[in-house]
Design a protein around this motif. Structure first.
Motif, PDB file in Angstrom:
ATOM      1  N   ASP A  60      78.679 153.409 120.548  1.00  0.00           N
ATOM      2  CA  ASP A  60      78.005 152.926 119.348  1.00  0.00           C
ATOM      3  C   ASP A  60      78.462 151.490 119.050  1.00  0.00           C
ATOM      4  O   ASP A  60      79.638 151.259 118.769  1.00  0.00           O
ATOM      5  N   GLN A  61      77.542 150.534 119.116  1.00  0.00           N
ATOM      6  CA  GLN A  61      77.898 149.129 118.914  1.00  0.00           C
ATOM      7  C   GLN A  61      78.330 148.835 117.483  1.00  0.00           C
ATOM      8  O   GLN A  61      79.217 148.008 117.261  1.00  0.00           O
ATOM      9  N   ASP A  62      77.716 149.505 116.510  1.00  0.00           N
ATOM     10  CA  ASP A  62      78.107 149.282 115.111  1.00  0.00           C
ATOM     11  C   ASP A  62      79.558 149.712 114.897  1.00  0.00           C
ATOM     12  O   ASP A  62      80.344 148.989 114.269  1.00  0.00           O
ATOM     13  N   LEU A  63      79.917 150.870 115.431  1.00  0.00           N
ATOM     14  CA  LEU A  63      81.296 151.352 115.306  1.00  0.00           C
ATOM     15  C   LEU A  63      82.253 150.435 116.058  1.00  0.00           C
ATOM     16  O   LEU A  63      83.340 150.115 115.562  1.00  0.00           O
ATOM     17  N   ALA A  64      81.839 149.984 117.239  1.00  0.00           N
ATOM     18  CA  ALA A  64      82.691 149.089 118.029  1.00  0.00           C
ATOM     19  C   ALA A  64      82.957 147.788 117.278  1.00  0.00           C
ATOM     20  O   ALA A  64      84.091 147.289 117.258  1.00  0.00           O
ATOM     21  N   ASN A  65      81.933 147.232 116.626  1.00  0.00           N
ATOM     22  CA  ASN A  65      82.117 145.991 115.863  1.00  0.00           C
ATOM     23  C   ASN A  65      83.054 146.196 114.683  1.00  0.00           C
ATOM     24  O   ASN A  65      83.875 145.329 114.366  1.00  0.00           O
ATOM     25  N   LYS A  66      82.947 147.346 114.025  1.00  0.00           N
ATOM     26  CA  LYS A  66      83.842 147.632 112.898  1.00  0.00           C
ATOM     27  C   LYS A  66      85.276 147.828 113.374  1.00  0.00           C
ATOM     28  O   LYS A  66      86.222 147.420 112.693  1.00  0.00           O
ATOM     29  N   VAL A  67      85.452 148.446 114.538  1.00  0.00           N
ATOM     30  CA  VAL A  67      86.793 148.672 115.088  1.00  0.00           C
ATOM     31  C   VAL A  67      87.428 147.339 115.488  1.00  0.00           C
ATOM     32  O   VAL A  67      88.632 147.132 115.304  1.00  0.00           O
ATOM     33  N   LYS A  68      86.618 146.411 116.016  1.00  0.00           N
ATOM     34  CA  LYS A  68      87.151 145.108 116.425  1.00  0.00           C
ATOM     35  C   LYS A  68      87.660 144.298 115.241  1.00  0.00           C
ATOM     36  O   LYS A  68      88.505 143.417 115.404  1.00  0.00           O
ATOM     37  N   LYS A  69      87.193 144.606 114.042  1.00  0.00           N
ATOM     38  CA  LYS A  69      87.644 143.892 112.854  1.00  0.00           C
ATOM     39  C   LYS A  69      89.008 144.377 112.377  1.00  0.00           C
ATOM     40  O   LYS A  69      89.626 143.744 111.532  1.00  0.00           O
ATOM     41  N   LEU A  75      89.897 149.778 122.130  1.00  0.00           N
ATOM     42  CA  LEU A  75      88.511 150.240 122.182  1.00  0.00           C
ATOM     43  C   LEU A  75      88.146 150.560 123.629  1.00  0.00           C
ATOM     44  O   LEU A  75      88.336 149.739 124.528  1.00  0.00           O
ATOM     45  N   LEU A  76      87.647 151.774 123.853  1.00  0.00           N
ATOM     46  CA  LEU A  76      87.202 152.217 125.172  1.00  0.00           C
ATOM     47  C   LEU A  76      85.694 152.403 125.152  1.00  0.00           C
ATOM     48  O   LEU A  76      85.131 152.826 124.144  1.00  0.00           O
ATOM     49  N   PHE A  77      85.040 152.112 126.284  1.00  0.00           N
ATOM     50  CA  PHE A  77      83.629 152.424 126.428  1.00  0.00           C
ATOM     51  C   PHE A  77      83.340 152.664 127.902  1.00  0.00           C
ATOM     52  O   PHE A  77      84.192 152.418 128.764  1.00  0.00           O
ATOM     53  N   ILE A  78      82.160 153.165 128.191  1.00  0.00           N
ATOM     54  CA  ILE A  78      81.806 153.545 129.564  1.00  0.00           C
ATOM     55  C   ILE A  78      80.723 152.612 130.078  1.00  0.00           C
ATOM     56  O   ILE A  78      79.721 152.362 129.413  1.00  0.00           O
ATOM     57  N   ILE A  79      80.950 152.093 131.295  1.00  0.00           N
ATOM     58  CA  ILE A  79      79.957 151.281 131.993  1.00  0.00           C
ATOM     59  C   ILE A  79      79.797 151.884 133.383  1.00  0.00           C
ATOM     60  O   ILE A  79      80.755 151.921 134.163  1.00  0.00           O
ATOM     61  N   GLN A  80      78.624 152.372 133.687  1.00  0.00           N
ATOM     62  CA  GLN A  80      78.296 152.945 134.994  1.00  0.00           C
ATOM     63  C   GLN A  80      79.348 153.945 135.471  1.00  0.00           C
ATOM     64  O   GLN A  80      79.997 153.762 136.501  1.00  0.00           O
ATOM     65  N   ASP A  86      88.426 147.694 126.507  1.00  0.00           N
ATOM     66  CA  ASP A  86      87.948 146.389 126.049  1.00  0.00           C
ATOM     67  C   ASP A  86      89.123 145.455 125.814  1.00  0.00           C
ATOM     68  O   ASP A  86      90.230 145.890 125.470  1.00  0.00           O
ATOM     69  N   LYS A  87      88.899 144.151 125.997  1.00  0.00           N
ATOM     70  CA  LYS A  87      89.978 143.186 125.758  1.00  0.00           C
ATOM     71  C   LYS A  87      90.337 143.188 124.271  1.00  0.00           C
ATOM     72  O   LYS A  87      89.502 143.511 123.416  1.00  0.00           O
ATOM     73  N   PRO A  88      91.567 142.822 123.931  1.00  0.00           N
ATOM     74  CA  PRO A  88      91.982 142.846 122.525  1.00  0.00           C
ATOM     75  C   PRO A  88      91.129 141.912 121.670  1.00  0.00           C
ATOM     76  O   PRO A  88      90.767 140.821 122.097  1.00  0.00           O
ATOM     77  N   SER A  89      90.841 142.348 120.465  1.00  0.00           N
ATOM     78  CA  SER A  89      90.027 141.554 119.554  1.00  0.00           C
ATOM     79  C   SER A  89      90.833 140.365 119.041  1.00  0.00           C
ATOM     80  O   SER A  89      92.067 140.386 119.047  1.00  0.00           O
ATOM     81  N   PRO A  90      90.169 139.304 118.573  1.00  0.00           N
ATOM     82  CA  PRO A  90      90.898 138.157 118.016  1.00  0.00           C
ATOM     83  C   PRO A  90      91.800 138.560 116.849  1.00  0.00           C
ATOM     84  O   PRO A  90      92.875 138.004 116.661  1.00  0.00           O
ATOM     85  N   LYS A  91      91.362 139.545 116.078  1.00  0.00           N
ATOM     86  CA  LYS A  91      92.163 140.030 114.953  1.00  0.00           C
ATOM     87  C   LYS A  91      93.478 140.632 115.467  1.00  0.00           C
ATOM     88  O   LYS A  91      94.548 140.387 114.907  1.00  0.00           O
ATOM     89  N   SER A  92      93.407 141.413 116.554  1.00  0.00           N
ATOM     90  CA  SER A  92      94.605 142.025 117.132  1.00  0.00           C
ATOM     91  C   SER A  92      95.532 140.965 117.704  1.00  0.00           C
ATOM     92  O   SER A  92      96.758 141.036 117.537  1.00  0.00           O
ATOM     93  N   LEU A  93      94.966 139.969 118.388  1.00  0.00           N
ATOM     94  CA  LEU A  93      95.784 138.904 118.963  1.00  0.00           C
ATOM     95  C   LEU A  93      96.510 138.114 117.873  1.00  0.00           C
ATOM     96  O   LEU A  93      97.690 137.788 118.012  1.00  0.00           O
TER      97      LEU A  93
END
Length: 187
Positions: A60-69, A75-80, A86-93
């Motif tokens: 869910d992209q909406d949830l992912a965007n909220k988690v990145k904040k 954050l984990l997601f599935i690709i193929q 996922d790389k750490p968000s700027p907030k986490s860094l």
């Protein structure tokens, strides 16, 4: 529990996802009596700095965007058919950078440094911002020729003698070579 309730309400289309979710350990959430949506439940569990160190796995992209904040939530997601972290968000860094700087100098030492600066008059004032002026530098020393030494009368004499010696040696060598050639011809 809220995620399971939501999967049950969505029906047979997500029955496989419900079976997979049931295999995992359940975490008690604060709204077990009146369940909310899965994304709202997950967001409520990672509030206050993610004290239980949860990972969030979602498509869910909406949830992912909220988690990145939020800082410190992986954050984990599935690709193929591959799970990707996922790389750490700027907030986490930024949060990690702040933690590192706070650990370098303890708080009581920071306060004592500020007090000493104020005492000595070295405290930064908002009105005063000094910029370093760029000074004109000289030419690149690697692109310049070396300075020639000034010739004096004493300096000229040894160089003249050296040149004469060299010429004499060369002449002798040439003369000796000529003599040896002439001897070879005579024989």
């Amino acid at each position: 529990r809220c995620v399971l309730k939501e999967l049950e309400s969505l029906g047979k289309a997500l029955y496989g996802a419900k079976l997979i979710a049931q295999r995992f350990q359940l975490r008690n959430c604060s709204h077990h009596k009146d369940p909310v949506s899965g994304s709202a439940c997950l967001l409520s569990m990672i509030e206050e700095g993610n004290p239980h160190h949860f990972f969030i796995a979602t498509q869910d992209q909406d949830l992912a965007n909220k988690v990145k904040k939020k800082a410190g939530v992986p954050l984990l997601f599935i690709i193929q058919n591959t799970m990707v972290l996922d790389k750490p968000s700027p907030k986490s860094l930024a949060f990690v950078q702040q933690l590192q700087t706070n650990q370098l100098v303890p708080e009581h030492q920071k306060q004592s440094i500020v007090q000493l600066k104020e005492k000595e008059g070295l405290a930064k004032q908002e009105g005063e911002k000094r910029r370093k002026r760029k000074r004109a530098g000289g030419p690149n020393p690697l692109s310049c020729l070396k300075k020639k030494k000034k010739k004096t009368q004493e300096g000229q004499e040894p160089s003249a003698e050296k040149k004469k010696r060299r010429k004499r040696k060369r002449n002798r060598v040439k003369a000796e070579a000529m003599q040896s050639v002439q001897k070879n011809e005579e024989e």
